[in-house]
Design a protein around this motif. Structure first.
Motif, PDB file in Angstrom:
ATOM      1  N   PHE A   1      -2.167   0.876  14.185  1.00  0.00           N
ATOM      2  CA  PHE A   1      -2.905   1.671  13.491  1.00  0.00           C
ATOM      3  C   PHE A   1      -4.076   1.054  12.959  1.00  0.00           C
ATOM      4  O   PHE A   1      -3.882  -0.343  12.707  1.00  0.00           O
ATOM      5  CB  PHE A   1      -2.098   2.054  12.153  1.00  0.00           C
ATOM      6  CG  PHE A   1      -0.851   3.294  12.645  1.00  0.00           C
ATOM      7  CD1 PHE A   1      -1.454   4.467  13.130  1.00  0.00           C
ATOM      8  CD2 PHE A   1       0.311   3.100  12.548  1.00  0.00           C
ATOM      9  CE1 PHE A   1      -0.671   5.730  13.346  1.00  0.00           C
ATOM     10  CE2 PHE A   1       1.268   4.128  12.812  1.00  0.00           C
ATOM     11  CZ  PHE A   1       0.737   5.288  13.158  1.00  0.00           C
ATOM     12  N   MET A   2      -5.192   1.517  12.819  1.00  0.00           N
ATOM     13  CA  MET A   2      -6.199   1.252  12.178  1.00  0.00           C
ATOM     14  C   MET A   2      -6.657   1.981  10.919  1.00  0.00           C
ATOM     15  O   MET A   2      -6.708   3.241  11.061  1.00  0.00           O
ATOM     16  CB  MET A   2      -7.376   1.214  13.128  1.00  0.00           C
ATOM     17  CG  MET A   2      -7.372   0.270  14.128  1.00  0.00           C
ATOM     18  SD  MET A   2      -8.890   0.204  15.294  1.00  0.00           S
ATOM     19  CE  MET A   2     -10.140  -0.505  14.349  1.00  0.00           C
ATOM     20  N   THR A   3      -6.804   1.599   9.580  1.00  0.00           N
ATOM     21  CA  THR A   3      -6.798   2.164   8.559  1.00  0.00           C
ATOM     22  C   THR A   3      -7.315   1.484   7.268  1.00  0.00           C
ATOM     23  O   THR A   3      -7.192   0.189   7.308  1.00  0.00           O
ATOM     24  CB  THR A   3      -5.585   2.787   8.203  1.00  0.00           C
ATOM     25  OG1 THR A   3      -5.506   3.659   7.072  1.00  0.00           O
ATOM     26  CG2 THR A   3      -4.290   1.881   7.704  1.00  0.00           C
ATOM     27  N   ALA A   4      -7.762   2.225   6.227  1.00  0.00           N
ATOM     28  CA  ALA A   4      -8.179   1.495   5.242  1.00  0.00           C
ATOM     29  C   ALA A   4      -6.997   1.678   4.061  1.00  0.00           C
ATOM     30  O   ALA A   4      -7.161   1.080   3.119  1.00  0.00           O
ATOM     31  CB  ALA A   4      -9.767   2.298   4.467  1.00  0.00           C
ATOM     32  N   ARG A   5      -6.053   2.433   4.505  1.00  0.00           N
ATOM     33  CA  ARG A   5      -4.744   2.628   3.684  1.00  0.00           C
ATOM     34  C   ARG A   5      -3.709   1.693   3.835  1.00  0.00           C
ATOM     35  O   ARG A   5      -3.150   1.578   4.800  1.00  0.00           O
ATOM     36  CB  ARG A   5      -4.267   3.933   4.053  1.00  0.00           C
ATOM     37  CG  ARG A   5      -5.342   5.079   3.739  1.00  0.00           C
ATOM     38  CD  ARG A   5      -4.340   6.565   4.139  1.00  0.00           C
ATOM     39  NE  ARG A   5      -3.151   6.653   3.180  1.00  0.00           N
ATOM     40  CZ  ARG A   5      -2.386   7.678   3.318  1.00  0.00           C
ATOM     41  NH1 ARG A   5      -2.613   8.279   4.124  1.00  0.00           N
ATOM     42  NH2 ARG A   5      -1.356   7.461   2.362  1.00  0.00           N
ATOM     43  N   LEU A   6      -4.034   0.571   3.235  1.00  0.00           N
ATOM     44  CA  LEU A   6      -3.472  -0.804   3.170  1.00  0.00           C
ATOM     45  C   LEU A   6      -2.349  -1.463   2.054  1.00  0.00           C
ATOM     46  O   LEU A   6      -1.989  -2.342   2.155  1.00  0.00           O
ATOM     47  CB  LEU A   6      -4.388  -1.783   3.436  1.00  0.00           C
ATOM     48  CG  LEU A   6      -5.340  -1.761   4.718  1.00  0.00           C
ATOM     49  CD1 LEU A   6      -6.396  -2.602   4.430  1.00  0.00           C
ATOM     50  CD2 LEU A   6      -4.534  -1.945   5.988  1.00  0.00           C
ATOM     51  N   GLN A   7      -1.850  -0.413   1.618  1.00  0.00           N
ATOM     52  CA  GLN A   7      -1.003  -0.726   0.505  1.00  0.00           C
ATOM     53  C   GLN A   7       0.467  -1.052   1.251  1.00  0.00           C
ATOM     54  O   GLN A   7       0.613  -0.845   2.268  1.00  0.00           O
ATOM     55  CB  GLN A   7      -0.489   0.712  -0.395  1.00  0.00           C
ATOM     56  CG  GLN A   7      -1.857   1.014  -1.308  1.00  0.00           C
ATOM     57  CD  GLN A   7      -2.144   0.042  -2.315  1.00  0.00           C
ATOM     58  OE1 GLN A   7      -1.127  -0.873  -2.768  1.00  0.00           O
ATOM     59  NE2 GLN A   7      -3.455  -0.345  -2.388  1.00  0.00           N
ATOM     60  N   PRO A   8       1.256  -2.169   0.563  1.00  0.00           N
ATOM     61  CA  PRO A   8       2.128  -2.692   1.206  1.00  0.00           C
ATOM     62  C   PRO A   8       3.295  -1.563   1.765  1.00  0.00           C
ATOM     63  O   PRO A   8       3.729  -1.683   2.699  1.00  0.00           O
ATOM     64  CB  PRO A   8       2.825  -3.639   0.266  1.00  0.00           C
ATOM     65  CG  PRO A   8       1.821  -4.128  -0.424  1.00  0.00           C
ATOM     66  CD  PRO A   8       0.591  -2.884  -0.701  1.00  0.00           C
ATOM     67  N   GLU A   9       3.636  -0.625   0.842  1.00  0.00           N
ATOM     68  CA  GLU A   9       4.587   0.474   1.118  1.00  0.00           C
ATOM     69  C   GLU A   9       4.021   1.161   2.411  1.00  0.00           C
ATOM     70  O   GLU A   9       4.784   1.794   3.332  1.00  0.00           O
ATOM     71  CB  GLU A   9       4.817   1.358   0.155  1.00  0.00           C
ATOM     72  CG  GLU A   9       3.636   2.329  -0.607  1.00  0.00           C
ATOM     73  CD  GLU A   9       2.768   1.415  -1.695  1.00  0.00           C
ATOM     74  OE1 GLU A   9       2.071   2.031  -2.145  1.00  0.00           O
ATOM     75  OE2 GLU A   9       3.330   0.273  -1.803  1.00  0.00           O
ATOM     76  N   GLU A  10       2.473   1.497   2.418  1.00  0.00           N
ATOM     77  CA  GLU A  10       1.970   2.085   3.579  1.00  0.00           C
ATOM     78  C   GLU A  10       2.085   1.398   4.880  1.00  0.00           C
ATOM     79  O   GLU A  10       2.623   1.870   5.864  1.00  0.00           O
ATOM     80  CB  GLU A  10       0.641   2.401   3.511  1.00  0.00           C
ATOM     81  CG  GLU A  10       0.467   3.447   2.121  1.00  0.00           C
ATOM     82  CD  GLU A  10      -1.010   3.530   1.843  1.00  0.00           C
ATOM     83  OE1 GLU A  10      -1.496   4.835   1.527  1.00  0.00           O
ATOM     84  OE2 GLU A  10      -1.776   2.703   1.772  1.00  0.00           O
ATOM     85  N   ILE A  11       1.827   0.134   4.877  1.00  0.00           N
ATOM     86  CA  ILE A  11       2.146  -0.781   6.058  1.00  0.00           C
ATOM     87  C   ILE A  11       3.454  -0.819   6.580  1.00  0.00           C
ATOM     88  O   ILE A  11       3.726  -0.642   7.924  1.00  0.00           O
ATOM     89  CB  ILE A  11       1.638  -2.232   5.742  1.00  0.00           C
ATOM     90  CG1 ILE A  11       0.128  -2.059   5.509  1.00  0.00           C
ATOM     91  CG2 ILE A  11       1.928  -3.190   6.792  1.00  0.00           C
ATOM     92  CD1 ILE A  11      -0.790  -3.340   5.087  1.00  0.00           C
ATOM     93  N   GLU A  12       4.387  -0.778   5.546  1.00  0.00           N
ATOM     94  CA  GLU A  12       5.716  -0.572   5.978  1.00  0.00           C
ATOM     95  C   GLU A  12       6.030   0.487   6.672  1.00  0.00           C
ATOM     96  O   GLU A  12       6.965   0.620   7.365  1.00  0.00           O
ATOM     97  CB  GLU A  12       6.789  -1.145   4.693  1.00  0.00           C
ATOM     98  CG  GLU A  12       8.158  -1.243   5.122  1.00  0.00           C
ATOM     99  CD  GLU A  12       8.397  -2.127   6.009  1.00  0.00           C
ATOM    100  OE1 GLU A  12       9.436  -2.029   6.771  1.00  0.00           O
ATOM    101  OE2 GLU A  12       7.818  -3.146   6.144  1.00  0.00           O
ATOM    102  N   GLU A  13       5.598   1.656   6.026  1.00  0.00           N
ATOM    103  CA  GLU A  13       5.663   2.961   6.682  1.00  0.00           C
ATOM    104  C   GLU A  13       5.170   2.991   8.171  1.00  0.00           C
ATOM    105  O   GLU A  13       6.078   3.658   9.049  1.00  0.00           O
ATOM    106  CB  GLU A  13       5.111   4.014   5.842  1.00  0.00           C
ATOM    107  CG  GLU A  13       5.491   5.388   6.279  1.00  0.00           C
ATOM    108  CD  GLU A  13       4.670   6.536   5.457  1.00  0.00           C
ATOM    109  OE1 GLU A  13       4.349   7.366   5.799  1.00  0.00           O
ATOM    110  OE2 GLU A  13       4.715   6.239   3.846  1.00  0.00           O
TER     111      GLU A  13
END
Length: 131
Positions: free
Chosen positions: A86-98
């Motif tokens: 994935f490429m994204t600006a949404r980089l919170q740890p819980e988002e990355i884990e998702e």
């Protein structure tokens, strides 16, 4: 056994300006063959003809977003036999884990550096193969 190299990248991104920069980064800088799609639906229509070694997905897209596109690719007969990133600006740890829980091997932050995008892809693959 996973392939050691990536030659063909299927990139799904709705923003035409980002697609243009990514094409330059993937093809001219990194030396990949790239197929660029403007939507998840277009990616579903082209994945079998292109036979990518890696699928690169924008997360936030209208209609079918990146996670929905990944699920649709995985649910096809034969699944998705290649890694997805994935490429994204949404980089919170819980988002990355998702994203990883969905089957992605990693996340590349946006905005990305066109000069290092290919290296980032290769590093994610090397980490996966070394695991």
């Amino acid at each position: 056994m996973p392939r050691q190299s990536v030659d063909r990248v299927l990139y799904v991104e709705d923003d035409p300006d980002i697609r243009a920069v990514a094409e330059l980064a993937l093809v001219d800088v990194a030396g990949f063959e790239a197929r660029l799609c403007e939507s998840g639906q277009q990616a579903l229509e082209q994945v079998d003809d292109f036979h990518p070694d890696l699928v690169l997905l924008d997360v936030m897209m209208p209609g079918m977003d990146g996670p929905e596109t990944l699920r649709a690719l995985q649910e096809r007969p034969g699944g998705l036999p290649v890694p997805a990133v994935f490429m994204t600006a949404r980089l919170q740890p819980e988002e990355i884990e998702e994203y990883r829980a969905m089957g992605a091997i990693g996340v590349i932050p946006k905005p990305f550096d066109p000069m290092t995008l290919g290296d980032q892809i290769r590093e994610l693959l090397a980490g996966r193969e070394g695991a």
